[in-house]
Design an enzyme around this catalytic site. Structure first.
Site, short mmCIF file in Angstrom:
data_model
loop_
_atom_site.label_atom_id
_atom_site.label_comp_id
_atom_site.label_asym_id
_atom_site.label_seq_id
_atom_site.Cartn_x
_atom_site.Cartn_y
_atom_site.Cartn_z
N GLY A 95 -3.93 3.51 -6.79
CA GLY A 95 -2.94 3.13 -7.67
C GLY A 95 -3.42 2.13 -8.81
O GLY A 95 -3.71 0.51 -8.36
N ARG B 227 1.50 1.43 12.45
CA ARG B 227 2.29 1.14 12.13
C ARG B 227 2.64 0.59 14.45
O ARG B 227 2.68 -0.24 14.88
CB ARG B 227 3.84 1.25 12.17
CG ARG B 227 4.83 0.37 12.40
CD ARG B 227 5.04 -0.88 11.97
NE ARG B 227 5.65 -1.02 10.96
CZ ARG B 227 5.68 -1.72 9.71
NH1 ARG B 227 5.54 -3.16 10.52
NH2 ARG B 227 6.44 -2.32 8.87
N ASP C 71 -0.96 9.51 -8.89
CA ASP C 71 -0.47 7.87 -9.00
C ASP C 71 1.05 7.75 -10.18
O ASP C 71 1.23 7.18 -10.00
CB ASP C 71 -1.70 7.68 -10.61
CG ASP C 71 -2.40 7.39 -9.72
OD1 ASP C 71 -2.81 7.24 -8.56
OD2 ASP C 71 -3.67 6.85 -10.85
O1 F6P Z 1 -6.61 9.56 -9.44
C1 F6P Z 1 -6.38 8.50 -9.95
C2 F6P Z 1 -7.01 8.01 -9.01
O2 F6P Z 1 -6.66 8.30 -7.60
C3 F6P Z 1 -6.57 6.26 -9.20
O3 F6P Z 1 -5.59 5.58 -8.13
C4 F6P Z 1 -8.20 5.49 -8.63
O4 F6P Z 1 -8.62 4.99 -8.75
C5 F6P Z 1 -9.00 6.66 -9.09
O5 F6P Z 1 -7.74 8.25 -8.98
C6 F6P Z 1 -9.96 7.18 -8.17
O6 F6P Z 1 -10.94 7.50 -9.35
P1 F6P Z 1 -12.60 8.51 -8.04
O7 F6P Z 1 -12.20 9.03 -7.38
O8 F6P Z 1 -12.69 8.73 -9.96
O9 F6P Z 1 -12.71 6.88 -7.73
#
Ligand code: F6P
Length: 327
Positions: A175, A159, A132
């Site tokens: 993100g 694209r 992130d």
């Molecule tokens: O590592 C951070 C992140 O990639 C975030 O951007 C995303 O929302 C989240 O992890 C997803 O996490 P998980 O794999 O626990 O669903």
């Protein structure tokens, strides 16, 4: 003041990121070089609580620099949020006799480390490991560059098909709290619009931009949407655009967890190697409660409390740049 380190523990926590293995390798091998025993803790704070720990020697980290994911596995641990869980983690540290810990992770990892530091006298340093890039005190986090390249490769392919069919694509990237991936990848793919959590989305403005592109005879349009954008993500935006412009031939692609996997880029391998080495040296020098990053090419130390809490700000000039270049 330098501290005699005999045993150091290392773990990865939170969402995994490409380059975590390169960081583990650097920690293990710097320990070996400095005659320190190194212990790998499985699944982050969970392994610390459960005592799931093994000794790691130089050969145990052979051939992992190029591998995505983390050999130590990762987890998000609710038990560590409670004092009782942290007490158990402390007992593991004492039982093994760890003199210091290297935590590789993101915002949640350092929030936990910072609370633990206030309660127990165990030196803790952190390495920014998250795709992130939302941590203050480092220009790039480990995994960010690889994730950007993954997004760019995928969107280039989108694209191609978008152009063939004169379509509009909403591409959702990771993100949930920060738009760093969306912003940089959006510039890298020449997106027509970039929507991020840091600025509110105005659908009418977006439609005005898309209409102007259409009349400017663009054969395809790509909107990069960070998952935490204010409207609720790519599907919701596509729905609202369709409602107002039913003639648009639009599609949605959610890139999801492919952004977290894959072999780390050269940039991430070098960053992780430098930071892993710096983490062990920092513990030897008596540093604690800090995240270690690279700022303007130099190793930098930032207190955990400052590294987290959204202190890393989006460069709004880049958003303007994206707008100018997508006319
Ligand atoms: O590592 C951070 C992140 O990639 C975030 O951007 C995303 O929302 C989240 O992890 C997803 O996490 P998980 O794999 O626990 O669903």
């Amino acid at each position: 003041m330098p501290i005699k380190m005999k045993k150091i523990g290392v773990f990865t926590s939170g969402g995994d990121a490409p380059g975590m293995n390169a960081a583990i390798r650097a920690v293990v091998r710097t320990c070996a070089y400095s005659n320190i025993e190194c212990y790998g803790i499985y699944e982050g704070y969970k392994g610390l609580i459960e005592g799931n720990v093994i000794e790691l020697k130089s050969r145990d980290v052979s051939n992992i620099i190029q591998r995505g994911g983390t050999i130590l596995k990762s987890a998000r641990c609710k038990e560590f949020h409670e004092k009782e869980g942290r007490e158990k983690a402390y007992q593991t540290i004492k039982k093994i006799g760890l003199d210091g810990i290297v935590a590789i992770g993101g915002d949640g990892t350092f929030t936990g480390a910072s609370i633990f530091n206030k309660e127990f006298d165990v030196p803790f340093v952190g390495l920014p490991g998250t795709i992130d890039n939302d941590l203050y005190g480092t220009d790039n986090t480990i995994g960010y560059d690889t994730a950007l390249n993954t997004v760019i490769e995928a969107v280039d392919k989108i694209r191609d098909t978008a152009s063939s069919h004169n379509r509009l694509f909403m591409v959702e990237v990771m993100g949930k709290d920060a738009g760093f991936i969306a912003l940089r990848s959006g510039i890298g793919v020449g997106a027509e619009a970039i929507l991020i959590p840091e600025t509110p989305t105005y659908i009418n403005e977006l439609i005005r931009k898309l209409e102007s592109d259409r009349h400017g005879r663009k054969s395809s349009m790509i909107v990069i949407v960070a998952e935490g954008e204010s409207t609720g993500g790519a599907f919701e935006i596509a729905r609202q655009v369709k409602e107002k412009c039913p003639n648009y031939d639009s599609r949605v692609t959610v890139l999801g967890h492919i952004q977290r996997g894959g072999s780390p880029s050269a940039m991430d391998r070098v960053l992780a190697s430098r930071l892993g080495n710096a983490a062990v040296n920092a513990l030897i020098e008596g540093k604690t409660n800090v995240m270690i990053g690279v700022v303007n090419k130099n190793i930098a130390f930032t207190p955990f409390e400052k590294a987290i809490k959204h202190n890393q700000k989006i460069n709004m000039d880049l958003l303007t740049l994206a707008e100018i270049l997508s006319c």
